[in-house]
Scaffold this active site. Structure first.
Site, PDB file in Angstrom:
ATOM      1  N   GLY A  50       0.815  -1.210   0.000  1.00 18.65           N
ATOM      2  CA  GLY A  50       0.000   0.000   0.000  1.00 18.65           C
ATOM      3  C   GLY A  50       0.848   1.260   0.000  1.00 18.65           C
ATOM      4  N   ASP A  71      10.361  -7.075  -0.943  1.00 18.55           N
ATOM      5  CA  ASP A  71       9.035  -7.619  -0.648  1.00 18.55           C
ATOM      6  C   ASP A  71       9.011  -9.076  -1.093  1.00 18.55           C
ATOM      7  OD1 ASP A  71       6.198  -8.187  -0.471  1.00 18.55           O
ATOM      8  OD2 ASP A  71       5.898  -6.016  -0.435  1.00 18.55           O
ATOM      9  N   ASN A  79      -5.171  -7.063  -2.665  1.00 15.89           N
ATOM     10  CA  ASN A  79      -4.206  -5.956  -2.643  1.00 15.89           C
ATOM     11  C   ASN A  79      -4.666  -4.779  -3.510  1.00 15.89           C
ATOM     12  OD1 ASN A  79      -1.467  -8.320  -2.982  1.00 15.89           O
ATOM     13  ND2 ASN A  79      -2.455  -7.617  -1.119  1.00 15.89           N
ATOM     14  N   LEU A  80      -5.457  -5.089  -4.549  1.00 17.50           N
ATOM     15  CA  LEU A  80      -5.665  -4.097  -5.615  1.00 17.50           C
ATOM     16  C   LEU A  80      -6.546  -2.928  -5.190  1.00 17.50           C
ATOM     17  CD1 LEU A  80      -5.983  -6.463  -8.710  1.00 17.50           C
ATOM     18  CD2 LEU A  80      -3.953  -5.348  -7.768  1.00 17.50           C
ATOM     19  N   GLN A  81      -7.221  -3.050  -4.043  1.00 10.22           N
ATOM     20  CA  GLN A  81      -8.035  -1.951  -3.519  1.00 10.22           C
ATOM     21  C   GLN A  81      -7.161  -0.753  -3.153  1.00 10.22           C
ATOM     22  OE1 GLN A  81      -7.507  -1.859   0.028  1.00 10.22           O
ATOM     23  NE2 GLN A  81      -9.323  -0.967   1.004  1.00 10.22           N
ATOM     24  N   LYS A  95       5.517  -9.092  -6.175  1.00 12.30           N
ATOM     25  CA  LYS A  95       5.209  -7.658  -6.124  1.00 12.30           C
ATOM     26  C   LYS A  95       6.377  -6.817  -6.638  1.00 12.30           C
ATOM     27  CE  LYS A  95       1.744  -7.561  -2.479  1.00 12.30           C
ATOM     28  NZ  LYS A  95       1.386  -7.101  -1.126  1.00 12.30           N
ATOM     29  N   ASP A 139       4.198  -3.824   6.756  1.00 16.60           N
ATOM     30  CA  ASP A 139       2.852  -3.973   7.309  1.00 16.60           C
ATOM     31  C   ASP A 139       2.850  -4.701   8.648  1.00 16.60           C
ATOM     32  OD1 ASP A 139       3.541  -6.495   6.561  1.00 16.60           O
ATOM     33  OD2 ASP A 139       1.846  -6.846   5.231  1.00 16.60           O
ATOM     34  N   ASN A 140       3.993  -4.688   9.341  1.00 15.06           N
ATOM     35  CA  ASN A 140       4.019  -5.410  10.612  1.00 15.06           C
ATOM     36  C   ASN A 140       5.057  -4.790  11.552  1.00 15.06           C
ATOM     37  OD1 ASN A 140       6.682  -7.186  10.516  1.00 15.06           O
ATOM     38  ND2 ASN A 140       5.773  -7.206   8.473  1.00 15.06           N
ATOM     39  N   CYS A 197      -4.076  -4.363   9.014  1.00 15.01           N
ATOM     40  CA  CYS A 197      -5.068  -3.869   8.054  1.00 15.01           C
ATOM     41  C   CYS A 197      -6.058  -4.958   7.648  1.00 15.01           C
ATOM     42  CB  CYS A 197      -4.372  -3.294   6.824  1.00 15.01           C
ATOM     43  SG  CYS A 197      -3.528  -1.734   7.148  1.00 15.01           S
ATOM     44  N   CYS A 356     -12.579 -15.774  14.947  1.00 14.19           N
ATOM     45  CA  CYS A 356     -12.509 -14.520  14.194  1.00 14.19           C
ATOM     46  C   CYS A 356     -11.565 -14.797  13.029  1.00 14.19           C
ATOM     47  CB  CYS A 356     -12.037 -13.369  15.077  1.00 14.19           C
ATOM     48  SG  CYS A 356     -10.404 -13.634  15.793  1.00 14.19           S
TER      49      CYS A 356
END
Lengths: 408, 89
Positions: A50, A71, A79-81, A95, A139-140, A197, A356
């Site tokens: 992102g 990556d 991912n594409l959003q 990626k 992302d972490n 996320c 969950c």
């Protein structure tokens, strides 16, 4: 850094580059020299997701000479959003390969170095040492602490960006001139308080906003123009649409940057769950066998409605964690009897399996239900959550989430 | 009354409100009134009475560690911002 190079050492720009970068060259604060510094400069992007998408595209377009992409992931549909460096045509491709193709299309002269690996304690110093500026778009938490510690040790500026839901943060951590990431946040949250996320969601355009700002800071660092965000953090709220800059302090006893740089030892950050384990756990295979055998157990999906619509376990009752937590609070405060709340759907004398996405939220619900008087020996948490479920799924559109009838 | 600016990761405790007005004469006092009766919210911000290591609090845009920490005085028009570390990217 390349900004210290003397003029004759900076690379010349050819006629095509002079045309390409003409809008930069007419900026009085930028001009030919800053463009040549960009061409001489290098940036390492940790993460091509992102945040890394806009950063990679803008730095390539701006004329940074050499860009590294770290990556290990491949492009997935979810991912594409927000990860706009990728596309349908590169689904399933690495990626770094996908982003590199877009970057070359914007600027064929940029040198792109692909590193299809996880940044880890063993490779972080070697990877980061080869670049002028590091851009943290991971992302972490464990990787963020590793990036920080390696940058402090090597004396590299770390352009930090973080996003979650509608919130963004941006800063430049350069321990030679200001605080580092650990000065601000010495340790990561315990895992039960650290949704990612995938669990908490992220507005797709949010990493676009923060990633573009990271690219801005990287360009400033490489060229020496402007005032970098050192000692300050930009806090962005997408719902209020507010940008606020706060002054942040160097910690005199920072666990990373307060001592000599060469004594810093990289170590792996392990996310720990600090909440006490309550109730029992069940593996996906065992649950699948029990459901196939027709056992009378209650199965509850505590994720959010939007997650139920993306698929769930067919037998599950869908009761979100916020709704269940509110019901428990109402019962514990004496405001309502259990049978007048959602808890009426959950028998106290039979086994209940909760899940969950990862197992964190359902563990919290099990703690709440136990506080409300449920027998923890009858409460099971599905190990690895829905993410680890390999059995039958009610896919989107196949079934409506089952919810109890509203109380009269 | 001082206002607490709430990050979106904590708004599930505040009915999704981003600004919550609370009384208090110090940062500690306003935060104490902010977390109120919610043990979950208190646990998210404090650990044994100290701010957690992933929470930073600012008064009017300044990290309270540049001021007097939790003992920093708070006046009626002050804004207390809670920053929580986020890892998404």
């Amino acid at each position: 850094m390349s900004a210290r190079l003397t003029d004759p050492a900076l690379p010349e720009l050819g006629a095509a580059e002079l045309r390409r970068f003409s809008r930069h060259l007419i900026l009085p604060e930028f001009g030919l020299e800053a463009q040549r510094r960009l061409k001489a400069g290098s940036a390492l992007l940790i993460g091509a997701g992102g945040l890394g998408s806009p950063t990679a595209l803008y730095l390539a377009a701006a004329g940074v000479g050499r860009i590294g992409l770290v990556d290990p992931d491949v492009v997935e549909e979810t991912n594409l959003q927000r990860q706009v460096a990728h596309g349908h045509s590169t689904l399933g491709r690495p990626k770094t390969e996908s982003a590199a193709a877009r970057m070359r299309d914007l600027n064929p002269d940029v040198v792109i170095e692909r590193h299809d690996v996880f940044l880890n304690v063993g490779n972080a110093l070697d990877l980061i040492a080869g670049y002028d500026v590091v851009i943290d778009g991971t992302d972490n938490f464990p990787t963020r602490y590793l990036v920080n510690d390696a940058c402090v040790k090597l004396g590299k500026p770390n352009v930090y960006g973080g996003v979650l839901r509608f919130d963004g943060q941006l800063s430049v951590f350069d321990a030679r001139r200001g605080p580092c990431y650990r000065c601000l946040f010495p340790e990561p949250p315990p895992s039960e308080l650290a949704p990612n996320c995938a669990e908490a969601g992220v507005l797709g355009v949010l990493p676009g906003v923060i990633g573009a700002l990271q690219a801005t800071e990287a360009i400033k660092l490489l060229t020496g123009i402007g005032q970098p965000m050192i000692g300050r953090m930009l806090v962005y709220d997408g719902l209020d649409l507010s940008f606020t800059s706060v002054d942040i302090a160097r910690a005199p006893a920072c666990p990373c940057c307060s001592g000599p740089r060469d004594e810093i030892e990289l170590r792996e950050t392990v996310m720990v769950c600090s909440a006490p384990q309550v109730g029992r756990s069940i593996e996906a295979d065992a649950l699948q066998a029990r459901l196939a055998g027709g056992e009378a157990l209650t199965l509850v999906d505590v994720r959010n409605p939007s997650e139920w619509l993306g698929g769930t376990i067919p037998q599950a009752l869908c009761l979100s964690k916020p709704a269940l937590t509110e019901a428990v609070d109402l019962v514990l405060s004496g405001g309502l009897r259990p049978e007048n709340t959602l808890l009426d759907a959950l028998p106290r004398d039979r086994e209940i399996v909760l899940y969950c996405q990862s197992g964190l939220r359902s563990a919290a619900v099990i703690r709440s239900l136990t506080a409300a008087g449920y027998d923890p020996s009858l409460l099971y948490n599905l190990e690895k959550g829905f993410a680890g479920w390999t059995g039958p799924r009610a896919e989107p559109g196949e079934a409506r989430p089952r919810q109890p009838a509203p109380a009269d | 009354m001082p206002v607490i600016l709430v990050p979106s990761s904590l708004r599930r405790y505040t009915d999704q409100q981003s600004r919550v007005a609370v009384t208090g004469e110090t940062v500690a006092g306003t935060l104490d009134n902010f977390v109120g009766q919610s043990s979950e919210l208190r646990n998210h911000i404090f650990n044994a009475g100290n701010l957690r290591s992933f929470i930073v609090v600012c008064k009017n845009g300044q990290d309270i560690r540049l001021l007097d920490g939790l003992a920093t005085p708070v006046a009626a028009n002050d804004e207390i911002r809670i920053l929580a570390s986020i890892a998404g990217g």
